[in-house]
Enzyme design. Structure first.
Site, mmCIF file in Angstrom:
data_model
loop_
_atom_site.group_PDB
_atom_site.id
_atom_site.type_symbol
_atom_site.label_atom_id
_atom_site.label_comp_id
_atom_site.label_asym_id
_atom_site.label_seq_id
_atom_site.Cartn_x
_atom_site.Cartn_y
_atom_site.Cartn_z
ATOM 1 N N LYS A 22 39.826 -28.884 -7.274
ATOM 2 C CA LYS A 22 40.591 -27.545 -8.021
ATOM 3 C C LYS A 22 40.780 -27.013 -9.611
ATOM 4 O O LYS A 22 40.116 -26.291 -10.337
ATOM 5 C CB LYS A 22 42.049 -27.826 -7.687
ATOM 6 C CG LYS A 22 42.949 -26.658 -7.970
ATOM 7 C CD LYS A 22 44.574 -27.060 -8.104
ATOM 8 C CE LYS A 22 45.056 -28.004 -8.910
ATOM 9 N NZ LYS A 22 46.032 -27.821 -10.702
ATOM 10 N N ASN A 23 41.010 -28.126 -10.190
ATOM 11 C CA ASN A 23 40.530 -28.137 -11.559
ATOM 12 C C ASN A 23 39.667 -28.206 -12.704
ATOM 13 O O ASN A 23 39.302 -27.815 -13.403
ATOM 14 C CB ASN A 23 41.473 -29.572 -12.535
ATOM 15 C CG ASN A 23 43.264 -29.396 -12.172
ATOM 16 O OD1 ASN A 23 43.409 -28.184 -12.076
ATOM 17 N ND2 ASN A 23 43.711 -30.457 -12.342
ATOM 18 N N CYS A 117 57.633 -26.092 -17.820
ATOM 19 C CA CYS A 117 57.267 -26.685 -16.160
ATOM 20 C C CYS A 117 58.062 -27.287 -15.847
ATOM 21 O O CYS A 117 58.128 -28.353 -16.667
ATOM 22 C CB CYS A 117 56.084 -26.439 -15.991
ATOM 23 S SG CYS A 117 54.523 -27.576 -15.908
ATOM 24 N N ARG A 122 55.061 -27.985 -21.893
ATOM 25 C CA ARG A 122 53.848 -27.979 -22.244
ATOM 26 C C ARG A 122 53.242 -26.376 -22.898
ATOM 27 O O ARG A 122 53.263 -25.814 -22.663
ATOM 28 C CB ARG A 122 52.594 -27.559 -21.004
ATOM 29 C CG ARG A 122 53.087 -28.998 -19.359
ATOM 30 C CD ARG A 122 52.680 -28.852 -18.282
ATOM 31 N NE ARG A 122 51.408 -28.858 -18.606
ATOM 32 C CZ ARG A 122 50.537 -28.874 -16.349
ATOM 33 N NH1 ARG A 122 51.459 -28.633 -15.702
ATOM 34 N NH2 ARG A 122 49.282 -28.787 -17.272
ATOM 35 N N ASP A 315 47.813 -37.509 -13.186
ATOM 36 C CA ASP A 315 47.729 -36.349 -11.718
ATOM 37 C C ASP A 315 47.512 -37.643 -10.508
ATOM 38 O O ASP A 315 47.505 -37.061 -9.802
ATOM 39 C CB ASP A 315 46.726 -35.720 -11.715
ATOM 40 C CG ASP A 315 46.446 -34.317 -12.226
ATOM 41 O OD1 ASP A 315 48.270 -34.188 -13.016
ATOM 42 O OD2 ASP A 315 45.686 -33.658 -12.905
ATOM 43 N N ARG A 407 49.591 -25.901 -3.967
ATOM 44 C CA ARG A 407 48.288 -25.618 -4.731
ATOM 45 C C ARG A 407 46.935 -25.931 -5.086
ATOM 46 O O ARG A 407 46.204 -25.807 -5.890
ATOM 47 C CB ARG A 407 49.691 -25.706 -6.486
ATOM 48 C CG ARG A 407 50.455 -24.562 -6.509
ATOM 49 C CD ARG A 407 51.371 -24.632 -7.646
ATOM 50 N NE ARG A 407 50.392 -24.385 -8.166
ATOM 51 C CZ ARG A 407 50.608 -24.746 -9.250
ATOM 52 N NH1 ARG A 407 52.366 -25.289 -9.943
ATOM 53 N NH2 ARG A 407 49.709 -24.345 -10.585
#
Ligand code: EPU
Length: 428
Positions: A22-23, A117, A122, A315, A407
Site C-alpha cells: 500500500k505505502n 489522527c 502527525r 506499523d 484501508r
C-alpha cells in the site's frame, strides 16, 4: 459497518502470497501527475486507501483505470484541478503526496491540511518547509495549504533545486521531495532522508520515467531535475511486496503456534521484525522466495523499540504487542514514532491481556489466556493486532469498525481462512 467474527483459538498453517505494498502504491500513483503520458502500475493491492487515491486523482482530471489483477493505469494529460479536498484528505492523510507533483508540474496546489489522527498529531510541517526551500510560496488559509511557485520566486514558474536537511526522517515527506525535485530546475540534495524500502521503489519508478536520482535508500538523495518525464512506456512498474502485511501474517502464524509462509515477502525488508520474532523463540526461515515462521514451544518475552527503517517498524508494533501477550515474562514495547499509538492496548486488555502503559512504553506481562469478547478497532494496524489476538483467544471475538483494516489489508478474512482460521465478515 462491517465487523469480523472470529472463533478461536485456531492453529494457522499454510501459505499466503504477499500483496503489493500500500505505502509504495500510493506515492507511485501520485507520480502519474508528473507526466502527460500513461503510467501503469502492477501488483497494486486492492485496498481502500488505493481506491481513495484513485478518487483523488480522478477528481484532479487524471484518467484512472483500475483493471483486474492489480493493474492500475493512469494518464494525467488533462488535469483540470490542483486541489485535494478535505473529504478525501480527512479519510487518507497520504493525500498529501499530490503536493509535490502538482507543484512541480503545474506550479500550484491546494491541499486540505490533514488534521490529527488516531495515532497522533502527525504534522506536515517538514513537507511544507521542503517545498518552500524549493521556491514555493505557501500560505495556510481556511484549513488549506495554498502552494504556488511564482515567477518571481522561482525562474519561469518552476520549482528550484535546493539543499534540504530533514531534522528527522519522514517517509511521505521524502517521497514528496523526490516527486517534486524530478521536474525542478537544478539539483536537489536531501539529507536525513527516510530509508524505507518504499522510497527506493518510488525512485525506481521515477527513474524509469526519466528522472535522475541517486542515493534513494540511503540518507542522502540527490536529484537532478529534468525538463519532462515520460510514462512507463511498455514496461509497467511492479510495486514491491507489502512488508507490513507480510509481517502481520507471520505474526498470525506465531501467535497461533502455527506454521505460516508468506510467499513473495522479502526478508531483507523485515530484518528487525524477523530478528524480534527469533528472539521471542519463533523459528524463522527465508524459504522459496518468501518467509516461513514456525512456533511450537512457549514464546519468550521480548523488548522492542520502534524506529525509522531499518529499525523495528511502528506499523508492526501493535501486532508484536499482541504476540507478546502470549510470551512468558515481561516485554517492554517502546513506541518512538507516533505519540498515541497504543489504542489497541486497552482493547487487548478486554480480551484478557495484561498490558500497562507508561508514557511511550507498553509493559506486557504474559502469557495470558485470552477470552473472546467484542472489541473495537481504532486504526489500521491496531485492527490487525485485535484480529491476531482474536485468533489466539478462546471463543468468539467480534472486531468492530474493520473499515480501518480494509484501508490497508486486502481480503484478510479469505487469507486467514485459507490458513485454517474461522473468521467471517458480518455487518454490525
Ligand atoms: N513528522 C513531522 N512533520 C512532518 C512529517 C512527519 O513532525 O512534516 C513526524 C511524524 O509526526 C512522525 C514522524 O515524523 O512522528 C515520522 O512520520 P512520517 O512522516 O515518516 O510518517 P508518514 O509519512 O506520515 C508513513 C506511512 C505510515 C507509517 C509511517 C512511519 C505512508 C502512506 N504512511 O507515514 O503508515 O506509519 O510512515 O513509518 O507511507 C500505515 O500504513 O498504517 C501507516 C500509518
Amino acid at each position: 459497518m462491517d465487523a469480523f467474527l472470529i472463533r478461536g483459538p485456531s492453529r494457522l498453517a499454510g501459505t499466503v502470497r504477499a500483496s503489493g505494498a500500500k505505502n509504495a502504491a500510493l506515492p507511485a500513483a501520485a507520480a502519474a501527475l508528473l507526466t502527460d503520458e500513461p503510467v501503469v502500475l502492477e501488483n497494486v493491492p486492492g485496498v481502500a486507501d488505493v481506491r481513495t487515491m484513485g478518487v483523488l486523482l480522478s477528481g484532479l482530471g487524471v484518467r484512472v483505470e483500475a483493471e483486474d489483477a492489480g493493474r492500475l493505469a493512469m494518464r494525467a494529460d488533462a488535469v483540470t484541478s490542483t486541489e485535494a479536498p478535505y473529504d478525501l484528505v480527512r479519510t487518507m492523510r497520504a493525500s498529501i503526496l499530490v503536493l509535490g507533483p502538482l507543484l512541480a508540474r503545474f506550479g500550484e496546489a491546494r491541499i486540505s491540511l490533514p488534521g490529527g489522527c488516531a495515532i497522533g498529531v502527525r504534522p506536515v510541517d517538514l513537507h511544507v518547509a521542503a517545498m518552500q526551500a524549493m521556491g514555493a510560496r505557501i500560505a495556510v488559509e481556511k484549513g488549506y495549504i495554498h502552494a504556488h511557485v511564482s515567477r518571481v520566486s522561482a525562474a519561469a514558474g518552476r520549482l528550484s533545486g535546493a539543499e534540504i536537511a530533514f531534522p528527522q526522517p519522514t517517509v511521505t515527506g521524502t517521497e514528496n521531495v523526490l516527486l517534486a525535485a524530478t521536474l525542478a530546475r537544478g539539483r536537489t540534495t536531501l539529507r536525513n532522508a527516510a530509508l524505507e524500502p518504499e522510497i527506493a521503489d518510488l525512485a525506481e519508478l521515477l527513474r524509469a520515467m526519466g528522472a535522475q536520482i541517486e542515493g534513494a535508500g540511503t540518507p542522502t538523495i540527490v536529484v537532478d531535475g529534468v525538463e519532462r518525464l515520460t510514462g512507463t512506456g511498455g514496461r509497467p512498474h511492479v510495486v514491491i511486496p507489502d512488508r507490513i502485511e507480510a509481517g502481520t501474517y507471520l505474526a498470525a502464524g506465531a501467535i497461533t503456534g502455527g506454521d505460516v509462509t508468506v510467499a513473495g515477502a522479502r526478508p531483507g525488508d523485515l530484518t528487525a521484525f524477523l530478528d524480534a520474532l527469533r528472539r521471542a523463540g519463533v523459528e524463522v526461515a527465508a524459504e522459496d522466495g518468501g518467509v516461513r515462521v514456525r512456533s511450537e514451544g512457549p514464546l519468550r518475552a521480548t523488548d522492542v523499540r520502534t524506529a525509522p527503517h531499518p529499525g523495528f517498524p511502528t506499523d508492526l508494533q501493535a501486532q508484536f504487542l499482541a504476540l507478546m501477550t502470549q510470551a512468558r515474562g515481561t516485554s517492554r514495547i517502546v513506541e518512538t514514532i507516533f505519540e498515541n499509538r497504543f489504542l489497541h492496548a486497552a482493547e487487548l486488555v478486554r480480551l484478557g491481556a495484561d498490558v500497562k502503559l507508561d508514557g511511550h512504553t507498553a509493559v506486557v506481562r504474559g502469557p495470558s489466556t485470552l477470552e473472546g469478547a467484542p472489541v473495537t478497532a481504532s486504526d489500521l494496524r491496531a485492527s490487525a493486532a485485535l484480529v491476531l489476538a482474536g485468533l489466539a483467544a478462546r471463543g468468539e471475538t467480534r472486531v468492530r469498525r474493520i473499515y480501518h483494516l480494509d484501508r490497508g489489508y486486502s481480503g484478510m478474512e479469505g487469507r486467514l481462512r485459507s490458513l485454517g482460521a474461522s473468521i467471517d465478515r458480518i455487518s454490525g
